[in-house]
Design an enzyme around this catalytic site. Structure first.
Site, short mmCIF file in Angstrom:
data_model
loop_
_atom_site.label_atom_id
_atom_site.label_comp_id
_atom_site.label_asym_id
_atom_site.label_seq_id
_atom_site.Cartn_x
_atom_site.Cartn_y
_atom_site.Cartn_z
CD GLU A 54 -3.20 -4.72 -0.21
OE1 GLU A 54 -3.08 -4.85 -1.44
OE2 GLU A 54 -4.29 -4.49 0.33
C1 TNX Z 1 -5.59 -7.15 -2.27
S1 TNX Z 1 -5.29 -9.74 -0.93
C2 TNX Z 1 -6.06 -7.04 -0.98
C3 TNX Z 1 -7.42 -6.54 -0.73
C4 TNX Z 1 -8.09 -6.12 -2.00
C5 TNX Z 1 -7.79 -7.11 -3.09
C6 TNX Z 1 -8.50 -6.83 -4.36
C7 TNX Z 1 -5.10 -8.80 0.24
C8 TNX Z 1 -4.58 -9.40 1.43
N1 TNX Z 1 -5.39 -7.50 0.10
O1 TNX Z 1 -7.40 -5.49 0.19
O2 TNX Z 1 -9.45 -6.07 -1.75
O3 TNX Z 1 -6.41 -7.12 -3.33
O4 TNX Z 1 -8.30 -7.85 -5.28
#
Ligand code: TNX
Length: 542
Positions: free
Chosen positions: A359
């Site tokens: 992300e």
């Molecule tokens: C996505 S899954 C994220 C996390 C968040 C989560 C909440 C991922 C690699 N990153 O930073 O906590 O969603 O569901």
């Protein structure tokens, strides 16, 4: 005894004064006009006696690869001895671990002794003469009315088999005060090996901090369901949770808050080493994750030089994602990555180091890929295999690297590069997703994840281009933006985690939700005895 139908009520009213012939005539009439006889259910006292212990043989989670029932039961007695062979420290520890699991509820003080045979009335744990095909974690458990033999090729297999043995005893075995017995195991032969090498859970201690005692308790619950990986998400925008001696402010300042603005916290290296050792005794590896280059606000707040503008960020206690990134052009940043990875690698006996990589919204594709490739080289230079969230597949990966798939867009690209995949599809395995619209905690961006959703899927058929041979295993992450206490954690993790444990361990063939939900129901009293505040999903006949 034969079943005798009650006479119709009106017959009882027939008085002795009515002539016998008339009674017979009425009976004949009733018999001729009555519908044909239907098979009546057997009364309870005619059914073969099914012992509770036999029932438990069919309630194991994860379901073993092969279970062959035998006649009779083995009953633990105060004099039952636990023999272990060979008599080195590791097997003695396993014997002691079993004695400690069974001691409080039985009230028996089991003696653990080095010894080399299955003997009358006793339990024998051994790695001698085992079939090498049982591998690292497989085991054979043979229970007869005379004794118990638990044999594995490796001590880890003995440990996994001990969990089966625990589950073959009544749920009350998990209580901490002496209970009335009897402590019976069904006579049975079990031969069991895991399907996948990686059966994990992730705990996000960055959004909300969880202390050492909570983590150890979680490890014990993972162990009961034969899981072997605890992935700790040790840093994120809201907190840095591990002491790094060469960059002390990360924990001291970066660890000083959490989501909602509470006090946060961090593990000293000694505490972290204690967690790792505790897990290792349960044949669970701890995989540390330092998320980078994004999800780094806590680090960016702790050291100004990690930012391109040289200005330290302020601490963050909200729940947005994607806004932060290390300054990927800066040499200081790679020195930082090297120091962090070096110190963590020294605390990590397991082969893996997770660098996050998810992300990132503030870097272009080339800058992102360049950073991941340098981080991968640093991880390898410290003797570890890199793991990253699936976005890292946009970079050039080594075949030793591993990709953790969570939203199924690029895992196939990782496979094309020769990397292995850990399956954590959010719509199935994310323990922070709500069960239904009424779940008070959790998020729902990946959908609602009821117990059936978490169980009724198969890792090897979920993604195009990602087959059984590409998959290292499965992992269920608990993100903790909305989860702050042990009870909240319990309600989101349990019972869904048991389904993920079974997907990781049991053969795909023969798994079915309709059968599983009944087995799962039987684990309600067991989890309750362990003090787990699990969610009583209406999908399960508890
Ligand atoms: C996505 S899954 C994220 C996390 C968040 C989560 C909440 C991922 C690699 N990153 O930073 O906590 O969603 O569901």
């Amino acid at each position: 005894m034969r079943y005798r139908a009650k006479p119709p009520a009106q017959m009882l009213l027939i008085s002795r004064r009515v002539p016998v012939a008339l009674v017979l005539a009425i009976l004949l009439l009733v018999a001729c006009t009555a519908p044909p006889p239907v098979a009546l259910p057997s009364p309870p006292d005619e059914r073969p006696v099914v012992r509770d212990s036999e029932v438990r043989m069919n309630q194991l989670i994860p379901k073993p690869a092969a279970v062959t029932p035998r006649a009779g039961v083995f009953t633990f007695q105060p004099v039952t001895t636990i023999h272990v062979e060979p008599h080195g420290e590791e097997m003695l520890w396993l014997g002691q671990y079993l004695a400690e699991r069974l001691g409080p509820a039985t009230g028996y003080q089991f003696v653990v002794q080095p010894g080399g045979a299955m003997s009358a009335g006793n339990v024998w744990l051994t790695t001698s003469g085992a079939d090498p095909a049982l591998g690292e974690e497989g085991y054979e458990l043979i229970v007869t009315p005379d004794g118990v033999m638990l044999r594995a090729h490796r001590p880890a297999g003995v440990f996994r088999g001990i969990q089966t043995l625990r589950q073959l005893l009544p749920p009350a075995i998990e209580l901490q005060q002496a209970q009335p017995g009897a402590w019976e195991l069904p006579a049975v032969e079990i031969r069991d090996v895991p399907r996948f090498a990686w059966r994990g859970a992730m705990l996000d201690v960055a959004r909300h901090f969880f202390g050492v005692a909570d983590v150890k308790r979680f490890i014990d619950l993972l162990a009961l369901y034969k899981m072997n990986v605890l992935h700790l998400h040790l840093s994120d925008d809201q907190g840095w949770r591990i002491e790094i001696q060469s960059w002390p402010n990360l924990a001291l300042y970066g660890g000083s808050t959490q989501v909602g603005g509470g006090a946060g916290g961090y593990y000293t290296q000694a505490e972290y080493a204690d967690i790792v050792a505790y897990a290792a005794r349960r044949y669970i590896i701890v995989v540390p994750e330092i998320d980078m280059p994004g999800h780094t606000n806590a680090a960016l707040a702790s050291y100004a030089e990690l930012n391109c503008d040289g200005v330290a960020r302020t601490l963050y206690s909200g729940v947005e994602v994607g806004f932060s990134a290390l300054c990927v052009e800066s040499d200081t940043v790679y020195q930082f990555v090297d120091d962090v990875v070096r110190e963590l690698a020294a605390l990590t006996p397991g082969p893996y180091m997770h660098i996050g990589g998810d992300e990132v919204q503030t870097l272009d594709a080339a800058a992102y890929a360049g950073f991941i490739e340098r981080a991968q080289a640093i991880v390898q230079a410290h003797g570890k295999r890199m793991i990253g969230w699936e976005e890292v597949a946009h970079a050039t990966l080594s075949p030793t690297s591993v990709v953790q798939s969570w939203r199924s867009t690029v895992a196939a690209e990782a496979v094309r590069q020769g990397a292995k995949v850990i399956m954590s599809p959010a719509s199935r395995t994310y323990l922070d997703m709500k069960y239904d619209p009424n779940t008070p905690l959790g998020l729902s961006w990946a959908g609602l994840v009821e117990v059936q959703d978490a169980y009724a899927w198969d890792p090897a058929t979920l993604l195009e281009g990602v087959g059984e041979q590409d998959i290292l295993g499965v992992e269920a992450p608990l993100w903790t933006e909305t989860i702050a206490t042990r009870e909240q954690m319990d309600s989101m993790v349990f019972p869904r985690l048991l389904g993920i444990a079974e997907i990781g361990w049991s053969p795909a063939h023969g798994r079915s939700w309709e059968e599983y939900r009944l087995r799962l129901a039987a684990h309600g009293p067991r989890l309750a005895a362990l003090g787990v505040a699990f969610y009583r999903s209406p999908q399960v006949p508890w």
